[in-house]
Scaffold this active site. Structure first.
Site, PDB file in Angstrom:
ATOM      1  N   ARG A   1      69.839  57.369   4.454  1.00  0.00           N
ATOM      2  CA  ARG A   1      70.364  56.278   5.294  1.00  0.00           C
ATOM      3  C   ARG A   1      69.631  56.157   6.629  1.00  0.00           C
ATOM      4  O   ARG A   1      69.891  55.253   7.411  1.00  0.00           O
ATOM      5  CB  ARG A   1      71.880  56.418   5.495  1.00  0.00           C
ATOM      6  CG  ARG A   1      72.513  55.143   6.067  1.00  0.00           C
ATOM      7  CD  ARG A   1      74.026  55.180   5.996  1.00  0.00           C
ATOM      8  NE  ARG A   1      74.570  56.435   6.441  1.00  0.00           N
ATOM      9  CZ  ARG A   1      74.669  56.794   7.719  1.00  0.00           C
ATOM     10  NH1 ARG A   1      74.291  55.977   8.672  1.00  0.00           N
ATOM     11  NH2 ARG A   1      75.161  57.973   8.033  1.00  0.00           N
TER      12      ARG A   1
ATOM     13  N   TYR B   1      69.831  29.664   1.340  1.00  0.00           N
ATOM     14  CA  TYR B   1      70.469  30.345   0.203  1.00  0.00           C
ATOM     15  C   TYR B   1      71.989  30.373   0.393  1.00  0.00           C
ATOM     16  O   TYR B   1      72.472  30.619   1.506  1.00  0.00           O
ATOM     17  CB  TYR B   1      69.901  31.770   0.129  1.00  0.00           C
ATOM     18  CG  TYR B   1      70.505  32.597  -0.952  1.00  0.00           C
ATOM     19  CD1 TYR B   1      70.213  32.333  -2.293  1.00  0.00           C
ATOM     20  CD2 TYR B   1      71.363  33.638  -0.660  1.00  0.00           C
ATOM     21  CE1 TYR B   1      70.769  33.097  -3.299  1.00  0.00           C
ATOM     22  CE2 TYR B   1      71.923  34.415  -1.664  1.00  0.00           C
ATOM     23  CZ  TYR B   1      71.628  34.133  -2.980  1.00  0.00           C
ATOM     24  OH  TYR B   1      72.174  34.885  -3.966  1.00  0.00           O
TER      25      TYR B   1
HETATM   26  C1  LIG Z   1      68.459  35.530  -3.966  1.00  0.00           C
HETATM   27  C2  LIG Z   1      68.164  35.090  -2.602  1.00  0.00           C
HETATM   28  C3  LIG Z   1      68.734  35.742  -1.486  1.00  0.00           C
HETATM   29  C4  LIG Z   1      69.728  36.878  -1.635  1.00  0.00           C
HETATM   30  O1  LIG Z   1      69.143  37.984  -2.186  1.00  0.00           O
HETATM   31  P1  LIG Z   1      69.992  39.140  -2.953  1.00  0.00           P
HETATM   32  O2  LIG Z   1      68.936  40.126  -3.293  1.00  0.00           O
HETATM   33  O3  LIG Z   1      70.627  38.485  -4.135  1.00  0.00           O
HETATM   34  O4  LIG Z   1      70.996  39.657  -1.989  1.00  0.00           O
HETATM   35  C5  LIG Z   1      68.376  35.328  -0.229  1.00  0.00           C
HETATM   36  N1  LIG Z   1      67.515  34.294  -0.056  1.00  0.00           N
HETATM   37  C6  LIG Z   1      66.962  33.633  -1.093  1.00  0.00           C
HETATM   38  C7  LIG Z   1      66.027  32.514  -0.832  1.00  0.00           C
HETATM   39  C8  LIG Z   1      67.263  34.001  -2.402  1.00  0.00           C
HETATM   40  O5  LIG Z   1      66.726  33.334  -3.417  1.00  0.00           O
END
Ligand SMILES: *Cc1c(COP(=O)(O)O)cnc(C)c1O
Length: 381
Positions: free
Chosen positions: A48, A102
């Site tokens: 961590r 996102y």
């Molecule tokens: C999938 C995605 C995320 C989130 O990522 P995780 O690994 O699922 O937490 C953030 N930004 C974009 C553009 C994504 O496609």
């Protein structure tokens, strides 16, 4: 040394940690969660604290590819986003966030940031003036993506960085869609780059992770928050990430080639009403994309015009799996209205241009002609 290498070389060589035991040529996977206390000077290792060589290898590889001073690998893209924003913002601050970021980022801003008394303005569109208009005396951060999901809109990264610097704001970009092979925002003046490594960096649809790359001084702060929040990535996943990035450059070249070829084919097809891909000359962001990207990527969206045709298309395709997520070696197709944007009110979706018949494609690294033939067959069928 690493910043002088070209991208394909960095993919292979950057970040590697020597196997001091028996001289293996790959970075060892250190599984220990307990480490001997050094007798002399030296840091105490603990997962961590993000200081295990397996973790550092993955982080330093992405940092080298992004031309950043240092990187941090975390348990998901969202862990990277939340650790960064909770470092740069505090109660009473204001953040400007692109409205079509996102979905997870949007929900985090709307629920958690507001819950902590952080003001959030959502900005639609690609115009830098629209962002500048939202700046308040307490604004601290601008957060955006380019190209965006699912409409593949493009924002001028250098212009955004310049405007933010003039106003004393920090900029954070989610570079997941572009990858550091196609776009290096730190070179264009952006302060922090974030990746969901679950997508192109991992690239094989079998890994969930996130990365932050920035300057040493900003990382000193983000690191403290990340230690407190505890979103560490396991040693095996760190190894998988570092191993996968060895082929990132090769994969992205094929994603670029396939994305462009398929977009060009679909743009001429009478049954497809709309093709969103920045490599097409009539895309509104084409000029900006050409200026700031080395390739246009493997993400595109198409609108066949009605839901029935779109459904039939998805059923008829054999090489495109109907599935969520993106960025893997295999081609995928999904309906954003039913997946990433299902929680948005239908009229808000329509306003954004996310119709019920819009299909998002994550074009894989298969043979170009096979992918085009699959679409040709599916559109006729
Ligand atoms: C999938 C995605 C995320 C989130 O990522 P995780 O690994 O699922 O937490 C953030 N930004 C974009 C553009 C994504 O496609």
């Amino acid at each position: 040394m690493e910043n002088r290498m070209n991208q394909l070389t960095k993919c292979v060589h950057a970040g590697l940690q020597d196997d001091l035991g028996i001289g293996g040529v790959t970075t060892p996977i250190y599984m220990s969660s307990s480490y001997k206390i050094p007798k002399g000077p030296g840091e105490i290792r603990y997962p961590r604290r993000y200081n295990i060589p397996t973790q550092r290898a993955a982080a330093e590889k992405v940092a080298a590819l992004e031309n950043g001073e240092t990187g941090l690998v975390l348990a998901s893209g969202m862990a990277a986003i939340t650790s960064t924003l909770l470092t740069l913002l505090k109660t009473g601050d204001h953040a400007i966030i692109q409205s079509d970021v996102y979905g997870g980022t949007y929900h985090f801003a709307e629920s958690e940031l507001r819950r902590f008394g952080i003001e959030v303005s959502l900005v639609r569109g690609e115009s830098i003036d629209d962002y500048a208009d939202q700046v308040r005396p307490n604004t601290k951060v601008i957060f955006f993506e380019t190209p965006t999901n699912p409409l593949i809109k493009v924002t001028d990264v250098e212009a955004m960085a310049g405007m933010a610097k003039d106003k004393g704001l920090l900029t954070v970009i989610d570079n997941t869609f572009a990858t550091p092979i196609n776009q290096r925002p730190l070179d264009l003046g952006i302060d922090v780059v974030i990746h969901s490594g679950s997508k192109y960096l991992g690239g094989h649809s079998d890994l969930c992770c996130g990365v932050v790359v920035t300057s040493r001084s900003l990382m000193d702060r983000i690191y403290q928050t990340a230690v407190n929040l505890g979103g560490v990535l396991g040693a095996i996943e760190c190894y998988q990430l570092e191993r996968s990035i060895k082929t990132l450059g090769l994969r992205v070249k094929q994603h670029n080639k396939n994305g462009l070829a398929l977009a060009q084919f679909l743009a001429t097809h009478p049954w497809v009403k709309q093709v969103n891909y920045p490599g097409l000359p009539d895309h509104p962001g084409h000029g900006t994309a050409k200026k700031q990207m080395d390739g246009f990527g493997g993400m595109l969206s198409i609108d066949p015009g009605d839901v029935e045709t779109a459904r039939r298309l998805v059923e008829n395709l054999t090489l495109f799996t109907h599935a969520v997520s993106l960025g893997g070696v295999e081609s995928l197709v999904c309906f954003p209205a039913l997946t990433s944007h299902s929680e948005m009110a239908p009229e808000d979706r329509e306003k954004l241009g996310i119709t019920d018949s819009l299909l998002r494609l994550s074009v894989g690294i298969e043979d170009t002609d096979d992918l085009i033939a699959d679409f040709d067959r599916a559109l006729k069928g």
